[in-house]
Write a protein that holds these residues in place. Structure first.
Motif, PDB file in Angstrom:
ATOM      1  N   TYR A   1    -105.172 -13.000  61.312  1.00 51.80           N
ATOM      2  CA  TYR A   1    -104.058 -11.928  61.023  1.00 51.80           C
ATOM      3  C   TYR A   1    -102.968 -11.855  61.972  1.00 51.80           C
ATOM      4  CZ  TYR A   1    -108.726 -10.514  59.108  1.00 51.80           C
ATOM      5  OH  TYR A   1    -109.873 -10.322  58.720  1.00 51.80           O
ATOM      6  N   ILE A   2    -103.134 -12.338  63.205  1.00 48.83           N
ATOM      7  CA  ILE A   2    -101.895 -12.202  64.338  1.00 48.83           C
ATOM      8  C   ILE A   2    -100.734 -12.704  63.891  1.00 48.83           C
ATOM      9  CG2 ILE A   2    -103.631 -11.679  66.036  1.00 48.83           C
ATOM     10  CD1 ILE A   2    -103.031 -14.156  67.171  1.00 48.83           C
ATOM     11  N   LYS A   3     -99.613 -12.056  64.361  1.00 59.94           N
ATOM     12  CA  LYS A   3     -97.962 -12.624  64.055  1.00 59.94           C
ATOM     13  C   LYS A   3     -97.432 -12.812  65.463  1.00 59.94           C
ATOM     14  CE  LYS A   3     -96.955 -10.290  59.842  1.00 59.94           C
ATOM     15  NZ  LYS A   3     -95.711  -9.552  59.140  1.00 59.94           N
ATOM     16  N   THR A   4     -98.203 -12.407  66.683  1.00 60.10           N
ATOM     17  CA  THR A   4     -97.695 -12.752  67.844  1.00 60.10           C
ATOM     18  C   THR A   4     -98.610 -13.078  68.779  1.00 60.10           C
ATOM     19  OG1 THR A   4     -95.976 -10.609  67.776  1.00 60.10           O
ATOM     20  CG2 THR A   4     -96.288 -11.641  70.026  1.00 60.10           C
ATOM     21  N   LEU A   5     -98.307 -14.177  69.562  1.00 66.18           N
ATOM     22  CA  LEU A   5     -99.132 -14.626  70.686  1.00 66.18           C
ATOM     23  C   LEU A   5     -98.539 -14.512  71.942  1.00 66.18           C
ATOM     24  CD1 LEU A   5    -101.265 -17.771  69.503  1.00 66.18           C
ATOM     25  CD2 LEU A   5    -102.227 -15.877  70.650  1.00 66.18           C
ATOM     26  N   ASP A   6     -98.884 -13.619  72.842  1.00 65.60           N
ATOM     27  CA  ASP A   6     -98.224 -13.303  73.851  1.00 65.60           C
ATOM     28  C   ASP A   6     -99.069 -13.797  75.307  1.00 65.60           C
ATOM     29  OD1 ASP A   6     -96.682 -12.679  76.219  1.00 65.60           O
ATOM     30  OD2 ASP A   6     -96.579 -10.480  75.621  1.00 65.60           O
ATOM     31  N   PHE A   7     -98.643 -15.188  75.540  1.00 69.35           N
ATOM     32  CA  PHE A   7     -99.528 -15.853  76.706  1.00 69.35           C
ATOM     33  C   PHE A   7     -99.084 -15.312  77.734  1.00 69.35           C
ATOM     34  CE2 PHE A   7    -100.141 -19.355  73.296  1.00 69.35           C
ATOM     35  CZ  PHE A   7    -101.782 -19.103  73.211  1.00 69.35           C
ATOM     36  N   ARG A   8     -98.142 -14.486  78.210  1.00 68.00           N
ATOM     37  CA  ARG A   8     -97.636 -13.973  79.444  1.00 68.00           C
ATOM     38  C   ARG A   8     -98.604 -13.172  79.468  1.00 68.00           C
ATOM     39  NH1 ARG A   8     -91.818 -12.074  77.395  1.00 68.00           N
ATOM     40  NH2 ARG A   8     -93.288 -11.124  75.710  1.00 68.00           N
ATOM     41  N   ASP A   9     -99.273 -12.359  78.621  1.00 61.15           N
ATOM     42  CA  ASP A   9    -100.180 -11.138  78.667  1.00 61.15           C
ATOM     43  C   ASP A   9    -101.420 -11.653  79.211  1.00 61.15           C
ATOM     44  OD1 ASP A   9    -100.945  -8.196  78.481  1.00 61.15           O
ATOM     45  OD2 ASP A   9    -102.248  -9.024  77.220  1.00 61.15           O
ATOM     46  N   LEU A  10    -101.609 -13.032  78.677  1.00 63.04           N
ATOM     47  CA  LEU A  10    -103.022 -13.494  78.928  1.00 63.04           C
ATOM     48  C   LEU A  10    -102.922 -14.292  80.411  1.00 63.04           C
ATOM     49  CD1 LEU A  10    -105.769 -14.780  78.397  1.00 63.04           C
ATOM     50  CD2 LEU A  10    -104.743 -16.788  77.264  1.00 63.04           C
ATOM     51  N   ASP A  11    -102.170 -14.650  80.764  1.00 66.73           N
ATOM     52  CA  ASP A  11    -101.437 -15.116  82.242  1.00 66.73           C
ATOM     53  C   ASP A  11    -101.767 -14.094  83.262  1.00 66.73           C
ATOM     54  OD1 ASP A  11    -101.041 -16.970  84.074  1.00 66.73           O
ATOM     55  OD2 ASP A  11     -98.905 -16.491  84.202  1.00 66.73           O
TER      56      ASP A  11
ATOM     57  N   ALA B   1    -106.057 -21.863  69.639  1.00 73.47           N
ATOM     58  CA  ALA B   1    -105.640 -20.723  68.595  1.00 73.47           C
ATOM     59  C   ALA B   1    -104.487 -21.261  67.606  1.00 73.47           C
ATOM     60  CB  ALA B   1    -104.958 -19.759  69.540  1.00 73.47           C
ATOM     61  N   THR B   2    -103.591 -22.037  67.943  1.00 73.65           N
ATOM     62  CA  THR B   2    -102.561 -22.367  67.059  1.00 73.65           C
ATOM     63  C   THR B   2    -102.817 -23.060  65.714  1.00 73.65           C
ATOM     64  OG1 THR B   2    -101.865 -24.345  68.556  1.00 73.65           O
ATOM     65  CG2 THR B   2    -100.729 -22.299  68.781  1.00 73.65           C
ATOM     66  N   GLN B   3    -104.097 -23.512  65.914  1.00 73.27           N
ATOM     67  CA  GLN B   3    -104.753 -24.227  64.840  1.00 73.27           C
ATOM     68  C   GLN B   3    -105.333 -23.158  63.767  1.00 73.27           C
ATOM     69  OE1 GLN B   3    -107.319 -27.591  65.411  1.00 73.27           O
ATOM     70  NE2 GLN B   3    -106.810 -27.733  67.633  1.00 73.27           N
ATOM     71  N   HIS B   4    -105.388 -21.964  64.100  1.00 76.81           N
ATOM     72  CA  HIS B   4    -106.107 -21.011  63.203  1.00 76.81           C
ATOM     73  C   HIS B   4    -105.083 -19.774  63.031  1.00 76.81           C
ATOM     74  CE1 HIS B   4    -109.773 -23.012  63.236  1.00 76.81           C
ATOM     75  NE2 HIS B   4    -109.344 -23.524  64.226  1.00 76.81           N
ATOM     76  N   THR B   5    -103.816 -19.768  63.622  1.00 73.79           N
ATOM     77  CA  THR B   5    -102.775 -18.665  63.399  1.00 73.79           C
ATOM     78  C   THR B   5    -101.720 -19.060  62.244  1.00 73.79           C
ATOM     79  OG1 THR B   5    -101.712 -19.588  65.037  1.00 73.79           O
ATOM     80  CG2 THR B   5    -103.327 -17.631  65.514  1.00 73.79           C
ATOM     81  N   PRO B   6    -102.037 -19.146  60.990  1.00 79.77           N
ATOM     82  CA  PRO B   6    -100.833 -19.372  59.987  1.00 79.77           C
ATOM     83  C   PRO B   6     -99.822 -18.393  59.817  1.00 79.77           C
ATOM     84  CG  PRO B   6    -102.853 -18.594  58.970  1.00 79.77           C
ATOM     85  CD  PRO B   6    -103.349 -18.898  60.439  1.00 79.77           C
ATOM     86  N   MET B   7    -100.205 -17.227  60.323  1.00 78.99           N
ATOM     87  CA  MET B   7     -99.091 -15.861  60.289  1.00 78.99           C
ATOM     88  C   MET B   7     -98.322 -15.974  61.266  1.00 78.99           C
ATOM     89  SD  MET B   7     -99.678 -15.207  57.113  1.00 78.99           S
ATOM     90  CE  MET B   7     -98.843 -13.635  56.925  1.00 78.99           C
ATOM     91  N   LEU B   8     -98.338 -16.878  62.433  1.00 78.87           N
ATOM     92  CA  LEU B   8     -97.706 -16.681  63.603  1.00 78.87           C
ATOM     93  C   LEU B   8     -96.324 -16.743  63.551  1.00 78.87           C
ATOM     94  CD1 LEU B   8     -98.682 -16.126  66.389  1.00 78.87           C
ATOM     95  CD2 LEU B   8     -98.394 -18.534  66.897  1.00 78.87           C
ATOM     96  N   GLU B   9     -95.553 -15.826  63.980  1.00 79.10           N
ATOM     97  CA  GLU B   9     -94.203 -15.620  64.048  1.00 79.10           C
ATOM     98  C   GLU B   9     -93.448 -15.792  65.439  1.00 79.10           C
ATOM     99  OE1 GLU B   9     -93.028 -12.268  61.956  1.00 79.10           O
ATOM    100  OE2 GLU B   9     -93.762 -13.105  60.013  1.00 79.10           O
ATOM    101  N   SER B  10     -94.294 -15.538  66.476  1.00 78.95           N
ATOM    102  CA  SER B  10     -93.570 -15.257  67.746  1.00 78.95           C
ATOM    103  C   SER B  10     -94.662 -15.835  68.919  1.00 78.95           C
ATOM    104  CB  SER B  10     -93.339 -13.894  68.088  1.00 78.95           C
ATOM    105  OG  SER B  10     -92.860 -13.670  69.432  1.00 78.95           O
TER     106      SER B  10
END
Length: 396
Positions: A93-103, A158-167
Motif C-alpha cells: 500500500y505504501i507510496k513512501t519509504l523513508d529510511f531516514r526515519d528507520l535510521d 521491501a522494494t520487492q514488495h512495494t509496487p506503488m512506491l513513489e518516494s
C-alpha cells in the motif's frame, strides 16, 4: 452497505485529515472496511505522529518509551509484511519509504532492551546485524547495530514488495539504488542524505531506464567536499534525466553545485517548478546561468557565507538575475536567506506586473537602504498572502 470505491474515498479523506485513530478503528470494525482503511493508513504512514518517536522532548519518560515502542511496531509491521508474515500486505500500500526515519529509530536512546529484542524477533531476526567498534580510551570493543547494513538488507526485501512506491529517502548506497531501480517503475522522488551515490554512472543509467516518472531530487549533504567533482557529477546526473521532466530539485546544504549544475538545469527549463538552492561564495556568481528556467513556481536561495554583495562587486550578474526573475511570470513563492543583494533583486521583481507573488521571505538586508523594496511591496498587494522581512533596522 456502501460500494468499495465509496469506502476508499471516505478512508482517503480520513488519511488527508491525518485521522489515524479513526482509520485504525475502521480497520478493526469489519472486513468490508479493513482493506480501504489499511490501504490509506499505510499509504499515509510517513505522516503518522509516532514517527521520530513523537519528536517531543517535553514528554514524560514513560510516554517517550511507549511512543518509541509504537514507532518500532509501525516499522516492524511494514517489514514483516514484505516477508508475507502479516495478515494484510501493508507493504504493497505504501507510496513512501523513508529510511531516514528507520535510521533514527535504530539510533534512538529508547530503542534498546525489550523494544529492540521485540523488533528483531522472528521474522525480522535475519536483519539483526552488528559491528564491533573500539572505545577511544580503553581500546576495548563494544557491539553496536550496523545501521547501514540493516537498512540495505531491509530495503532489498521491501522494494520487492512495494509496487506503488513513489518516494524513497535516506542514507542510500549506490549499489542498492542500482538493484532497486528496476523494481520501482513509479518512483518519482529521491531524497538522499549524501549525494555520493550520484557519482556512480550505473545509478544514472538505472534511474533513466527503469524510473520514467522520476521528477524530484533532494540532497542533504555531499561529504566529498574537498574535491571539485561534485558539481560535474551532479550536472551529469541531471543531464541523464529525461529532458523536461525534472520538477523539483533541492540542496539542503552546500553540496558544491555550481556553473555546470545550473547550466544542466536549463535542460528542464519548461518542467522545473520548484528550485531550492544552498550556495556558496564560489557558486553565487553563476546563479544567472539559470536564466532559462522561467517556469518556476517557487524559488529559495540560501547563501551559506552571506559575505558577497553582487550588486556592488558583480553588477552584471546582479542585473542578469533581475532580468531572469522578472521573466518568471508563474513565480508565486520567493525566499532569499543571507543573500546580501536580495533587497535590490526583490524590489525589481515586485515592480514586475506580470509576477504575482503570494509568499515572500528575505533576511540579512539593511532596512534604511531598502526604501524602494518597502514601497514596491504595494505593487503585490492583491496577491501577497505571506510576508517575512528580517533585516538590520538601525537608523531606519
Amino acid at each position: 452497505s456502501l460500494p468499495d470505491d465509496i469506502l476508499h474515498l471516505l478512508c482517503e479523506e480520513l488519511a488527508n485529515q491525518a485521522a489515524f485513530d479513526t482509520l485504525f478503528n475502521c480497520a478493526c470494525a469489519s472486513r468490508a472496511l479493513a482493506i480501504p482503511a489499511l490501504t490509506h493508513l499505510y499509504r499515509a504512514h510517513h505522516l503518522a505522529p509516532v514517527r521520530g518517536g513523537g519528536e517531543d522532548e517535553t514528554v514524560l519518560l514513560a510516554t517517550k518509551q511507549l511512543m518509541v515502542q509504537k514507532w518500532s511496531i509501525l516499522w516492524r509491521s511494514i517489514i514483516a509484511s514484505s516477508l508475507d508474515k502479516t495478515l494484510f500486505p501493508y507493504c504493497k500500500y505504501i507510496k513512501t519509504l523513508d529510511f531516514r526515519d528507520l535510521d533514527n529509530l535504530l539510533q534512538d536512546d529508547y530503542f534498546k532492551d525489550a523494544t529492540r529484542r521485540q523488533f528483531f524477533s522472528e521474522p525480522l531476526k535475519r536483519f539483526y546485524l552488528t559491528v564491533e567498534t573500539p572505545l577511544r580510551r580503553s581500546g576495548r570493543k563494544y557491539e553496536r547495530l550496523n545501521n547501514t547494513g540493516i537498512i540495505d538488507a531491509i530495503g532489498e526485501v521491501a522494494t520487492q514488495h512495494t509496487p506503488m512506491l513513489e518516494s524513497i529517502s535516506g542514507k542510500l548506497l549506490s549499489h542498492a539504488l542500482v538493484r532497486w531501480a528496476p523494481r520501482l517503475p513509479r518512483l518519482q522522488s529521491l531524497e538522499l542524505y549524501d549525494g555520493e551515490p550520484l557519482e556512480d554512472e550505473l545509478v544514472h543509467a538505472s534511474i533513466y531506464e527503469h524510473c520514467p516518472q522520476f521528477n524530484s531530487l533532494s540532497i542533504y549533504t555531499w561529504y566529498k567536499r574537498f574535491t571539485d567533482e561534485r558539481d560535474h557529477k551532479l550536472a551529469k546526473f541531471i543531464e541523464t534525466i529525461r529532458p523536461q521532466t525534472l520538477r523539483m530539485i533541492e540542496t539542503i546544504s552546500d553540496i558544491g553545485a555550481g556553473a555546470e549544475t545550473f547550466l544542466a538545469l536549463n535542460g528542464h527549463s519548461q518542467s522545473l517548478k520548484d528550485l531550492r538552492l544552498c550556495i556558496s561564495t564560489d557558486s553565487l556568481p553563476h546563479l544567472a546561468l539559470l536564466k532559462g528556467c522561467t517556469n518556476l513556481d517557487s524559488l529559495r536561495v540560501e547563501d551559506i557565507h552571506g559575505t558577497t554583495n553582487i550588486e556592488k562587486t558583480q553588477n552584471d550578474v546582479f542585473l542578469e538575475m533581475i532580468g531572469w526573475l522578472r521573466q518568471c511570470e508563474d513565480l508565486r513563492r520567493l525566499s532569499f536567506t543571507k543573500l546580501q543583494s536580495s533587497s535590490g533583486i526583490v524590489a525589481s521583481v515586485l515592480l514586475e506586473d506580470r509576477v504575482k507573488l503570494q509568499k515572500l521571505e528575505i533576511d540579512h538586508y539593511i532596512c534604511k537602504d531598502s526604501q524602494l523594496l518597502h514601497q514596491a511591496l504595494i505593487n503585490q498587494r492583491n496577491s501577497l498572502q505571506f510576508l517575512s522581512l528580517s533585516g538590520d533596522t538601525d537608523a531606519m
